[in-house]
Design an enzyme around this catalytic site. Structure first.
Site, mmCIF file in Angstrom:
data_model
loop_
_atom_site.group_PDB
_atom_site.id
_atom_site.type_symbol
_atom_site.label_atom_id
_atom_site.label_comp_id
_atom_site.label_asym_id
_atom_site.label_seq_id
_atom_site.Cartn_x
_atom_site.Cartn_y
_atom_site.Cartn_z
ATOM 1 N N HIS A 7 0.839 -0.562 -0.500
ATOM 2 C CA HIS A 7 0.146 0.019 -0.148
ATOM 3 C C HIS A 7 0.851 1.394 0.458
ATOM 4 O O HIS A 7 0.652 2.450 -0.732
ATOM 5 C CB HIS A 7 -0.543 0.293 0.772
ATOM 6 C CG HIS A 7 -2.233 -0.754 1.000
ATOM 7 N ND1 HIS A 7 -2.153 -2.401 1.705
ATOM 8 C CD2 HIS A 7 -3.614 -1.497 0.805
ATOM 9 C CE1 HIS A 7 -3.011 -2.626 1.151
ATOM 10 N NE2 HIS A 7 -3.552 -2.167 0.748
ATOM 11 N N ASP A 28 -4.687 -5.575 -8.122
ATOM 12 C CA ASP A 28 -4.694 -5.043 -7.024
ATOM 13 C C ASP A 28 -5.466 -3.029 -6.981
ATOM 14 O O ASP A 28 -5.212 -2.722 -7.978
ATOM 15 C CB ASP A 28 -3.577 -5.227 -5.433
ATOM 16 C CG ASP A 28 -4.248 -5.422 -4.935
ATOM 17 O OD1 ASP A 28 -5.299 -4.652 -4.140
ATOM 18 O OD2 ASP A 28 -2.804 -5.719 -3.916
#
Length: 598
Positions: free
Chosen positions: A247, A320
């Site tokens: 992330h 993702d």
């Protein structure tokens, strides 16, 4: 952005249905006939699409609000600021997106009836039914909370080691998601967690043994897809041995090709063999698989060469989230989706700037960098999946269906029974099980629970112990208790028979949770430690009378822990990962498979 000749939803689906009429009157019921039927229906839909509509079908996007057409003013403002639309209906009309992802923080998941209404509103707004997705892994990553049935997460199921339980959990969860109109779940996690320092996977993984993880992944694929929900194995080619979070950074996996085949690949091969509908990519570098410096999401050698050609997978590949820093460090937001498609991706998940990403793909098609035929290949996979899961015929859900399926007594009982088998007893000097009617103090970490999955774990645990006949007081001290909090806990402990301490990812020697446990142990009152996230905490703690691991801190796990502490349930979990010594990480303190009983 809009085609000058846009047929209505009725025309698109009507033409698709007409394409199947002859077959339906001929030899219905065979797998080959159904597949041929789907191919004709999909082709009929594609032939009526503009290139703009085709591109839109590749995107799966977030949208704020509890309603597709009448979100709260704050959610309208958020949509305008981030996407340039007011609501989901406008998003679909402007960009023709093929999917929408639900988040609790986007206010999509208030309660089951509201979720069903939102899903129906989204489907009504589109000529082609959408894949509506969420990350309902259970445990640490849960988007739909109570009164839906909640199960323990991956590592807890790994501790139970039951293929049957894993399949049951997925079947129940899938049935409840489907009843609310959520038809794609980004689960199960197929990563093999071999790195105790992994900051992003950890308890989301089933464990550290590739074959055990593979068996549970296959079971959950069968459970979800048997319930009519698209399962998604993630994160290919394997996110289990990272020390950084994709992330925020771009992790590097240093496994050799042989190590990757032995450690990371088996769960994904099992998912493919089980007929997985979709596979999610990882924003990670794996130099042994591709030394270009591109993350796996953008790697043709990984996604086409290995996943599609070597492993024989021809289902849907979804990225993702494209807003994660792991995929944004090397290329701009207009180029990332283009490169992902060139690598072999089909669905582009949640770009930070949808218009930038959408226009980037359109420009690549107009320049010839991407051909319309390439777009069509992904579109065929996506629409075929929608057809196979029944969306082209039955995209809507009902409140009656929600009430019949979601959070039923049988489902809740199944969740409790499954969770009872996950609690792992690591150490015990005879303190457990607790004798009847003890005075107990419950202290420790109260990490924020996923939305709708319960209150503070110390409070839930104390209430559950009290309901089982003890007198338990909750005194939360947090993940970094200061000296005043420690002093309050020590003072309260003096009047009790035992102290239960919930720990949450104890780190180095300076961790304040270590100071809390030491201070409590010094009182002479027995201290029972429960690791409520990663199970490695006990390696850094001294003076405890007993230690357990629950691998999660939501209500269902805390209630199971209380039953084990009180002796109502015998501990049955076995470590699915090794707990290594704090002073010598090359040696196991507790190996894979460790777990005591009563």
């Amino acid at each position: 952005m809009h085609s000058p000749h846009r047929p209505s939803r009725r025309a698109v689906l009507g033409a698709a249905a007409a394409a199947s009429t002859a077959l339906a009157l001929g030899v219905p019921g065979t797998a080959s006939a159904a597949a041929a039927n789907d191919r004709r229906r999909v082709r009929a839909i594609i032939d009526r699409m503009s290139i703009e509509e085709k591109i839109g079908q590749l995107f799966v996007m977030r949208v704020y609000g509890h309603s597709a057409t009448a979100p709260d003013p704050a959610d309208v403002a958020a949509n305008q600021a981030e996407i340039g639309v007011s609501d989901a209906a406008e998003l679909i009309a402007k960009y023709h997106v093929g999917g929408i992802i639900y988040f609790a923080w986007a206010h999509n998941t208030r309660d089951p009836h509201q979720i069903a209404d939102l899903s129906n509103g989204i489907q009504r707004a589109s000529r082609v039914p959408l894949l509506i997705s969420t990350d309902q892994e259970h445990g640490a990553v849960t988007r739909v909370g109570s009164p839906a049935t909640l199960f323990p997460g991956g590592m807890a199921l790994g501790a139970a080691g039951s293929v049957r339980d894993a399949r049951t959990a997925a079947a129940v969860a899938g049935a409840e998601l489907a009843a609310m109109g959520i038809n794609q779940d980004y689960a199960p996690v197929a990563d093999v967690n071999v790195n105790p320092a992994n900051p992003v996977i950890g308890v989301r993984s089933f464990g550290a043994d590739p074959e055990a993880v593979a068996a549970l992944v296959a079971a959950q694929v069968a459970g979800y897809q048997g319930a009519g929900v698209v399962a998604t194995a993630k994160h290919f080619p394997g996110h289990g041995d990272t020390g950084t979070d994709s992330h925020f950074e771009l992790p590097v996996i240093t496994h050799s090709l042989e190590q990757w085949r032995r450690l990371d690949a088996p769960p994904f091969r099992a998912a493919v063999a089980a007929g997985i509908d979709s596979i999610m990519t990882a924003h990670i570098l794996v130099p042994a698989l591709d030394d270009s410096g591109d993350p796996a999401t953008l790697s043709r050698p990984i996604l086409t060469g290995i996943l599609r050609e070597e492993m024989g997978y021809d289902g849907v590949v979804v990225t993702d989230a494209l807003g994660m820093e792991g995929v944004r460090q090397k290329y701009g937001d207009d180029r990332v989706p283009v490169l992902a498609l060139k690598a072999g991706v089909d669905q582009l998940l949640n770009p930070p700037l949808l218009d930038t990403a959408w226009q980037g793909v359109l420009a690549a098609v107009r320049s010839g960098e991407l051909t319309e035929e390439r777009i069509d290949r992904s579109l065929v996979r996506i629409l075929t999946l929608k057809a196979r899961r029944g969306l082209l015929d039955h995209p809507y859900v009902t409140h009656r269906g929600v009430d019949r399926v979601v959070g039923t007594r049988a489902h809740l009982a199944a969740a409790d029974k499954i969770t009872d088998g996950t609690v792992t007893l690591l150490a015990n000097d005879g303190t457990l099980p607790l004798p009847a009617r003890r005075r107990l103090l419950v202290v420790g970490a109260d990490p924020a629970a996923p939305s709708g999955t319960g209150g503070p774990p110390t409070a839930v645990l104390a209430a559950a112990l009290t309901a089982l006949g003890h007198h338990a007081q909750a005194l939360p001290t947090g993940t970094a208790p200061d000296q005043a909090a420690i002093d309050r806990a020590v003072a309260a402990a003096q009047a009790t028979d035992a102290v239960v301490v919930a720990t949450y990812n104890v780190a180095g020697a300076a961790d304040r949770q270590i100071a809390l446990v030491r201070a409590l142990a010094a009182t002479g009152v027995p201290v029972v430690q429960i690791a409520i996230r990663n199970p490695y905490d006990i390696a850094r703690l001294d003076g405890t009378a007993a230690a357990l691991a629950t691998y999660g801190w939501t209500d269902v796990s805390m209630r199971a822990a209380a039953r084990v502490l009180a002796g109502r349930v015998r501990p049955a979990g076995k470590l699915p990962v090794a707990v290594v010594r704090a002073d010598d990480p090359t040696r196991d303190l507790y190996p894979v498979g460790w777990g005591l009983g009563y």
